[in-house]
Design a protein around this motif. Structure first.
Motif, PDB file in Angstrom:
ATOM      1  N   SER A 314      -3.406   0.380  -6.435  1.00 16.72           N
ATOM      2  CA  SER A 314      -3.266  -0.402  -5.209  1.00 16.72           C
ATOM      3  C   SER A 314      -1.805  -0.764  -4.988  1.00 16.72           C
ATOM      4  N   HIS A 335      -8.016   0.925  -1.668  1.00 15.28           N
ATOM      5  CA  HIS A 335      -7.950   0.390  -0.307  1.00 15.28           C
ATOM      6  C   HIS A 335      -7.330   1.438   0.602  1.00 15.28           C
ATOM      7  N   LYS A 355       0.291  -0.908   2.079  1.00 18.06           N
ATOM      8  CA  LYS A 355      -1.032  -1.489   2.329  1.00 18.06           C
ATOM      9  C   LYS A 355      -1.126  -1.982   3.759  1.00 18.06           C
TER      10      LYS A 355
END
Length: 826
Positions: A314, A335, A355
Motif C-alpha cells: 500500500s 487499494h 493512493k
C-alpha cells in the motif's frame, strides 16, 4: 568555517598523543567514469571492529541515505580500509578491501557512522551543492586528509568547506590510495569459497539473507546458491532488462517484514518461464543500488507451474526502506491507486501512481502550516520494463498512448499487481497482469457548467504563443514554437480550446508582446479563431501603445462582438512592481449586449516563483514556507493592483470587477489573501473548495490561475469551472515535435484543446442584471467616438497609470481600510 582555527591548532598540537579509538575518512576519490573510492584510517591507539560501521551516501540534497556501504573486519591502529566502486578501474579495485555502493558525485554528502553515532562526514546533508573552497572540490578530484586532522567531522549538517581538512590532487590520482601518513593497509578478508551447487531441494541461501534489512545486500561479492520461483521474465525483447525475477516459496519466507523475498537475476543464456522453480548459482552484486545476482555459473529448472503469493502493498510508505523491503518481489496493492505523474510517460514509458492526488501545501493550508508531502514516499512508478527512449508503442494506457487515447492524471487503476524493481533512482512496479483502468477523470470537450449564466469570462495561460515575424519567418522564437510547423500546431490547439471554451471574454497570459498590427500574435490568433468560430471575435488594443511593458510576453484580452462591447478605455500600468518580473496588468470595461450589464475585467500575470538569487531582498528570498521566491514582490503587486483599481481607471463607474490571471501563487498564499482581505471573493475557493487545480508541478497539484470578484459581482456569479484540458494530460501530447519520430509527430498530435498549454483555463459564469449603460450599445460618447472596431478592438488612447478617483468603489475603500488594519504575513 567548518572548524574554528583554535580547534585546528589544538588538533595539530595533540595529534601525536591521540588515544581515542575511532576512524576517519583519509582519502576520497571522485574520478572519471566509475573511478570512485573512499579510504578509512584508524587514527586511534586501539583496534576497531568495523562490523558496526556504515558509510552512508546522501544524494542531491536528500535527508535520507540513498546508498550505504557496510565495513567489515577489524582495523588496527594506523590501519587502512579502502572501499571502491564495483565498476572502478582495475588499479583502484586492486587497492580495495571491498567494493560497495559508492554511487556519488561532488554534490552528494558522505556520513560515516558507528551504529547511530556520526564518526565523520564530508559535504552537508540536506544540501545539493558541489562543495568547493579555495581550489579543493569534491567533484572530479582526489582529496587527502591533512596530517593535522586526526578526528572526524561529526556534524554533517553544518556548512562545508573542503579545503579546511583536505588537500586536493588531480582527478584519478591514486598514488596514495591504500596508505596514509606513511602507514599501509591491512589484508583484505579472505573470500568465502564458492558453495557446492548441489541438487534441487538441497539447502540454499535464502533470498531474504541476500537482500538483508538495509538498502544494500550485506553479502555483496559473495558466491551463493539460491532456489526460488520465477515471477517475471524480462530476458528477451527490445531493450529489455535482460534477466528475470525470483521469489522464495511461501514456506521459505523468513517472517521479517524488513527483508525482501525477491531478487533480480541478470542472465539471458538460459531460458526460463514464469512459474519455473529454479536453482541457480551466481555472484551477489549491487547495480546502481539494485541488489541482483549476476555472473551465473550454474542453473537448473527444478519444476514448472509453481506460484507464490504476492505481498500485500500500500501507499504511502513511511520510509524508503519500505520500498526496499519488497525490492524484487511480486506485490499486489490492497487499494486502488491514481495516476499522478505522466511527465516522462512518452519518453521513458513510466508514470507515477499514488493512493490519492497530492496537493501543494500552500494550496490547501496557510504558508508554513503544512509540510510538503514527500512525493517519493507517496509514489511508485509503473514502468514498461524497457530501456528505450521515445518508443513508438508506449503500452500505457491500454491500447497504447496516442492523442486520442490519453492517460490522464486522476485515472484510477484497480489494485495493480507486479514486481518491484529499482532503477534510475526510482522504485518501479513492472506489471505482471493487465492494468485495470477506471476513467474517473474523463476529458470534457467543453467546460462542465452547472449554470452557464448569461455571460462567461475566462482566464487562460497559453504557454508562450509566439508567431515569429508574423509572416512565416523569425523562427525559432525567443519562447514557444521552434518552427513555423510547430507554431501552426500550437495555434490550432489553442484556437480549438478558445472556440470550445464557451466564453464571451477571455483574458490571456503569455502572448508574445509584439504589438497589435496585422503581423502581431494577438491579431493572428483572433484571425485564426474567427476562421473556425460561429461568432465574431475581436481583441482589445491599447491606442498608440506598441507594446505592453518590456517583457517578451504580455497579457491580452479577446471577446465576442456579438455578445459584448467595450465601453471603457483599455489601460495598463507599468508602475513598480509591474516594471519588471510581474507583467503589466491590463483592464477594460465591457457590457453584455443583451442586458447592458457592465463588468470591468483585469488580467494579470505576477512574477514567477523561481530564480531568486543572493541579491534578492529578504522578503523575496525563498523562506521555506512553501511560497517560493519573490513572494514579497507578488504581495506588492496585489496591493498595487488594488490601489490602481481605486479609481475609474477605464473611465467607467463600475462596481462589478473581475480580477483574473496567472498569479504564480497557490490558493492560500499571501498575495491572494491581499484580495480576500480587501473584500473580494476567491471564486474557486468559494465554489470549488481548496482542492481545486489548474497546474501540476513535480507531482503536486494546485491552482496558480485564479478569479476574484468584487462584492457586487460575487452575487451574480453562478458557477466557476477549472476546465481540465491541460494539467492532467501527458506533456507529449502538446504541439512540440522534438524527440519524436514521424510516427509520433502524427500519433501524439490532434488539433483539439487537450494539452494546448500547461495551465487549465478558469471560466466564470455570470447572471447579468438588466440595465442601461447609456453607452449607445458600445459607443459611449463620454469615452470614445468610434466604439468597438472588430477585429482589432478599440482605438482609444492608453491611459497608463490612471488615477481618476471620481467614483472610488465603496467596496474597495472598505477593503483598503481592512487591509491597513490587518497585519500581513511577511
Amino acid at each position: 568555517m567548518k572548524r574554528h582555527n583554535l580547534a585546528l591548532a589544538l588538533s595539530a598540537l595533540f595529534a601525536s598523543s591521540a588515544a581515542h579509538a575511532d576512524i576517519i575518512i583519509s582519502e576520497y576519490i571522485e574520478g572519471s567514469s566509475n573511478n570512485k573510492a573512499v579510504e578509512f584510517f584508524n587514527a586511534g591507539s586501539t583496534e576497531i571492529n568495523l562490523s558496526t560501521y556504515v558509510l552512508e551516501v546522501y544524494s542531491n540534497g536528500d535527508t535520507e541515505a540513498g546508498n550505504t556501504v557496510a565495513l567489515e573486519g577489524t582495523l588496527p591502529p594506523n590501519g587502512i580500509f579502502v572501499v571502491a566502486h564495483p565498476q572502478a578501474s582495475g588499479e583502484i579495485k586492486a587497492l580495495a578491501n571491498k567494493t560497495g555502493n559508492l554511487f556519488y558525485n561532488g554534490n552528494d554528502a558522505l556520513v560515516l557512522k558507528n551504529g547511530d553515532t556520526v564518526v565523520d562526514s564530508m559535504g552537508q546533508v540536506g544540501v545539493a551543492e558541489y562543495w568547493a573552497s579555495e581550489g579543493v572540490e569534491m567533484a572530479e578530484q582526489s582529496l587527502r586528509r591533512k596530517a593535522s586532522i586526526t578526528s572526524g567531522d561529526t556534524n554533517p549538517d553544518d556548512v562545508y568547506q573542503p579545503h579546511v581538512e583536505f588537500d586536493a590532487f588531480p582527478r584519478d590520482n591514486i598514488d596514495d590510495l591504500g596508505s596514509h601518513l606513511g602507514h599501509g593497509g591491512v589484508e583484505a578478508p579472505e573470500p568465502e569459497p564458492a558453495p557446492d551447487f548441489g541438487a534441487c531441494g538441497d539447502p540454499a541461501t535464502l533470498i531474504s539473507a541476500v537482500q538483508g534489512a538495509g538498502l544494500s545486500s550485506p553479502i555483496i561479492d559473495s558466491e551463493i546458491v539460491i532456489e526460488a520461483i520465477v515471477t517475471a521474465d524480462h530476458q528477451t525483447g527490445l531493450e529489455v532488462l535482460k534477466g528475470f525475477f525470483l521469489q522464495e516459496e511461501d514456506a521459505d519466507h523468513d517472517g521479517d517484514a524488513s527483508t525482501s523475498e525477491g531478487i533480480f537475476v541478470y542472465h539471458t543464456d538460459t531460458d526460463v518461464q514464469v512459474g519455473d522453480k529454479v536453482r541457480i548459482a551466481g555472484l551477489v552484486a549491487e547495480y546502481y543500488d539494485l541488489t541482483q545476482l549476476k555472473n551465473i555459473t550454474n542453473i537448473t529448472v527444478c519444476g514448472t507451474g509453481q506460484t507464490v503469493t504476492p505481498a500485500t502493498f500500500s501507499l504511502p510508505v513511511s520510509s524508503m526502506n519500505d520500498f526496499e523491503a519488497v525490492e524484487g518481489m511480486l506485490v499486489q496493492f490492497d487499494h486502488a491507486v491514481e495516476v499522478n505523474d505522466t511527465e516522462k510517460l512518452a519518453q521513458y514509458g513510466e508514470f507515477g501512481i499514488v493512493k490519492e492526488r497530492l496537493y501543494t501545501p500552500t494550496q490547501v493550508a496557510a504558508p508554513g502550516e503544512l509540510e510538503e508531502a514527500d512525493v517519493k514516499l507517496h509514489t511508485l512508478w509503473v514502468d514498461d520494463a524497457r530501456s528505450i527512449t521515445n518508443a513508438e508503442d508506449v503500452p500505457f494506457p491500454a491500447g497504447g498512448l496516442s492523442a486520442l487515447n490519453s492517460l490522464r492524471l486522476g485515472t484510477e487503476i484497480t489494485n495493480p499487481v507486479g514486481v518491484v524493481h529499482y532503477s534510475f533512482d526510482k522504485y518501479r512496479l513492472l506489471p505482471t497482469a493487465d492494468l485495470q483502468y477506471v476513467d474517473t477523470n474523463p476529458r470534457m470537450d467543453t467546460p462542465d457548467f452547472v449554470d452557464q449564466g448569461d455571460l462567461r469570462v475566462a482566464s487562460f495561460n497559453v504557454e508562450n504563443l509566439f508567431n515569429g515575424d508574423g509572416q512565416g519567418g523569425g523562427f525559432p522564437t525567443e519562447r514557444g514554437a521552434n518552427t513555423p510547423e510547430e507554431y501552426e500546431r500550437q495555434l490550432s490547439k489553442i484556437v480549438a480550446a478558445l472556440d470550445a471554451m464557451n466564453a464571451d471574454i477571455i483574458g490571456l497570459n503569455e502572448v508574445e508582446n509584439d504589438g497589435f498590427d496585422e503581423h502581431s500574435t494577438i491579431a493572428q490568433l483572433v484571425e485564426a479563431l474567427n476562421a473556425v468560430s460561429d461568432s465574431e471575435w475581436a481583441f482589445v488594443s491599447f491606442g498608440d501603445a506598441s507594446y505592453i511593458g518590456t517583457d517578451a510576453i504580455t497579457n491580452a484580452m479577446i471577446y465576442r462582438t456579438d455578445r459584448v462591447a467595450e465601453t471603457g478605455t483599455a489601460v495598463f500600468t507599468t508602475d513598480v512592481p509591474f516594471d519588471y518580473g510581474s507583467r503589466p496588468p491590463i483592464a477594460q470595461t465591457f457590457h453584455d449586449l443583451a442586458n447592458e450589464d457592465e463588468v470591468t475585467v483585469v488580467v494579470n500575470h505576477f512574477r514567477s516563483k523561481g530564480g531568486c538569487k543572493n541579491d534578492a531582498a529578504e522578503g523575496d528570498k525563498d523562506s521555506g514556507d512553501g511560497q517560493g521566491c519573490w513572494n514579497a514582490t507578488r504581495v506588492s503587486a496585489a496591493e498595487k493592483l488594488l490601489e490602481w483599481l481605486g479609481g475609474d481607471l477605464t473611465g467607467r463607474a463600475v462596481d462589478d470587477v473581475l480580477i483574473i490571471g496567472d498569479f504564480n501563487a497557490y490558493g492560500m498564499e499571501d498575495p491572494l489573501q491581499v484580495f480576500v482581505d480587501a473584500g473580494m471573493t476567491d471564486l474557486q475557493m468559494a465554489m470549488l473548495g481548496a482542492d481545486n487545480l489548474t497546474y501540476m508541478y513535480r507531482g503536486l497539484a494546485g491552482s496558480l490561475d485564479h478569479a476574484f470578484a468584487s462584492p457586487s459581482l460575487s452575487e451574480k456569479v453562478v458557477d466557476v469551472v477549472n476546465w481540465a484540458i491541460n494539467a492532467d494530460e501527458p506533456a507529449a501530447l502538446d504541439y512540440n515535435m522534438e524527440y519524436k519520430s514521424d510516427f509520433l509527430i502524427a500519433n501524439y498530435f490532434n488539433a483539439d484543446p487537450f494539452r494546448s498549454s500547461d495551465h487549465d483555463p478558469v471560466v466564470v459564469a455570470i447572471a447579468t442584471v438588466e440595465g442601461d449603460t447609456g453607452d449607445n450599445d458600445g459607443g459611449d460618447p463620454d469615452v470614445d467616438d468610434g466604439g468597438s472596431t472588430p477585429p482589432g478592438g478599440n482605438e482609444t488612447p492608453n491611459l497608463d497609470h490612471a488615477t481618476t478617483s471620481g467614483s472610488f468603489p465603496i467596496w474597495l475603500g472598505l477593503g483598503a481600510l481592512v487591509l491597513g488594519l490587518v497585519r500581513r504575513r511577511a
